[in-house]
Design an enzyme around this catalytic site. Structure first.
Site, PDB file in Angstrom:
ATOM      1  N   ARG A  56      17.689   6.295 -50.481  1.00 11.22           N
ATOM      2  CA  ARG A  56      18.103   7.222 -49.378  1.00 11.22           C
ATOM      3  C   ARG A  56      19.195   7.606 -48.799  1.00 11.22           C
ATOM      4  NH1 ARG A  56      13.856   7.220 -50.474  1.00 11.22           N
ATOM      5  NH2 ARG A  56      14.555   8.828 -51.469  1.00 11.22           N
ATOM      6  N   GLN A  86      16.441  10.847 -33.654  1.00 17.79           N
ATOM      7  CA  GLN A  86      15.670  10.338 -34.163  1.00 17.79           C
ATOM      8  C   GLN A  86      15.929  10.263 -35.683  1.00 17.79           C
ATOM      9  OE1 GLN A  86      11.029  11.188 -33.422  1.00 17.79           O
ATOM     10  NE2 GLN A  86      11.455  12.869 -32.397  1.00 17.79           N
ATOM     11  N   ASN A  87      17.124  10.846 -35.940  1.00 14.54           N
ATOM     12  CA  ASN A  87      17.571  10.752 -37.676  1.00 14.54           C
ATOM     13  C   ASN A  87      18.116   9.229 -37.650  1.00 14.54           C
ATOM     14  OD1 ASN A  87      15.577  13.187 -37.619  1.00 14.54           O
ATOM     15  ND2 ASN A  87      17.662  14.265 -37.269  1.00 14.54           N
ATOM     16  N   VAL A  88      17.770   8.803 -39.211  1.00 13.36           N
ATOM     17  CA  VAL A  88      18.972   8.026 -39.162  1.00 13.36           C
ATOM     18  C   VAL A  88      20.023   7.789 -40.052  1.00 13.36           C
ATOM     19  CG1 VAL A  88      16.828   6.189 -39.446  1.00 13.36           C
ATOM     20  CG2 VAL A  88      17.280   7.440 -40.999  1.00 13.36           C
ATOM     21  N   ASP A  89      20.448   9.721 -40.148  1.00 16.84           N
ATOM     22  CA  ASP A  89      21.260  10.147 -40.397  1.00 16.84           C
ATOM     23  C   ASP A  89      22.911  10.027 -39.798  1.00 16.84           C
ATOM     24  OD1 ASP A  89      21.681  12.612 -39.555  1.00 16.84           O
ATOM     25  OD2 ASP A  89      19.954  12.870 -40.357  1.00 16.84           O
ATOM     26  N   HIS A 104      16.160   5.582 -34.116  1.00 17.95           N
ATOM     27  CA  HIS A 104      15.677   4.693 -35.398  1.00 17.95           C
ATOM     28  C   HIS A 104      16.000   4.121 -35.738  1.00 17.95           C
ATOM     29  CE1 HIS A 104      11.936   7.990 -34.600  1.00 17.95           C
ATOM     30  NE2 HIS A 104      11.930   6.620 -33.564  1.00 17.95           N
ATOM     31  N   THR A 170      12.072  18.637 -33.558  1.00 21.69           N
ATOM     32  CA  THR A 170      11.442  18.064 -33.658  1.00 21.69           C
ATOM     33  C   THR A 170      10.364  18.514 -32.145  1.00 21.69           C
ATOM     34  OG1 THR A 170      10.906  15.743 -32.542  1.00 21.69           O
ATOM     35  CG2 THR A 170      12.490  16.611 -31.635  1.00 21.69           C
ATOM     36  N   SER A 171       9.233  17.555 -33.166  1.00 20.45           N
ATOM     37  CA  SER A 171       8.091  18.282 -32.083  1.00 20.45           C
ATOM     38  C   SER A 171       7.395  17.100 -31.057  1.00 20.45           C
ATOM     39  CB  SER A 171       6.436  17.865 -32.954  1.00 20.45           C
ATOM     40  OG  SER A 171       6.122  16.543 -33.416  1.00 20.45           O
TER      41      SER A 171
END
Length: 227
Positions: A56, A86-89, A104, A170-171
């Site tokens: 990743r 919520q993204n880890v990038d 996250h 995002t939902s």
């Protein structure tokens, strides 16, 4: 200066070419989620887990912020902007956004298994035998299933102060992140940007059924015009 809070998920980064971890069949890149995203999985097979995140991390080096990331940076000209992702990038940071909360965790960081407060920048592969100064294994700085989300309280405090809330890619169906919408003040104007919006219409909510790169750009232009 008004406060804008932006909640982002996988949809905004997908347009940069980042594959979402979870496939339609529930597997993460062919693995059961508990194998590669849980403390138990790491304890059982650390090599597998580290290899998963090494891949990743390598992928992240080859992608770039898209028009949506860049447009959000422009909002800082006229608003106080906080991005809760919520993204880890690191695409928001690379686009120039100055205040980003990673619920996250972050792919380009690792932390000690001895002391979770020991966090280090890390852009190369992480291997078994890479230790912190306390001779303990380093692990990805990612919030795994079953672990607390340490920045959730800080994120909720930001949402409570929002004059405008943007929800992008995002939902808002997955908890605990989904619970942030419960902290939105009554006066807050909300915008939901998604090509296939699956959200019920509520007071003060405007739904923009477009992908992030086009929907965010249009909305940012309007918000900069209005202030």
């Amino acid at each position: 200066m008004k406060n804008i809070v932006v909640l982002t998920g996988a949809g905004i980064s997908a347009e940069s070419g980042i594959k979402t971890f979870r496939d339609d069949n529930g597997l993460w890149e062919g693995h059961d989620v508990m194998q590669v995203a849980s403390p138990q999985g790491f304890e059982k097979n650390p090599e597998l887990v580290l290899d998963f995140y090494n891949k990743r991390r390598r992928q992240l080096k080859g992608v770039h912020p898209n028009a949506a990331h860049l447009a959000l940076k422009e909002l800082e000209e006229k608003y106080k902007v906080t991005i809760i992702t919520q993204n880890v990038d690191d695409l928001h940071e690379r686009a120039g956004s100055s205040n980003v909360i990673h619920l996250h965790g972050e792919l380009f960081k690792v932390r000690s298994t001895f002391d979770q407060e020991l966090v280090f920048d890390w852009k190369d592969d992480l291997n078994v035998g890479d230790f912190c100064e306390f001779n303990s294994q380093l692990r990805p700085h990612i919030v795994w299933f079953g672990e607390e989300v340490p920045l959730l309280e800080r994120a909720a405090l930001e949402v409570e102060k929002a004059d405008i809330l943007l929800i992008i890619g995002t939902s808002m169906q997955v908890y605990p992140a989904a619970g942030l919408k419960d902290f939105v003040p009554s006066h807050c104007q909300m915008f939901f940007i998604d090509p296939k919006p699956a959200i019920e219409e509520i007071k003060n909510l405007t739904i923009i059924p477009e992908k992030a790169s086009t929907g965010v750009k249009k909305l940012v232009e309007e918000l900069l015009k209005d202030c």
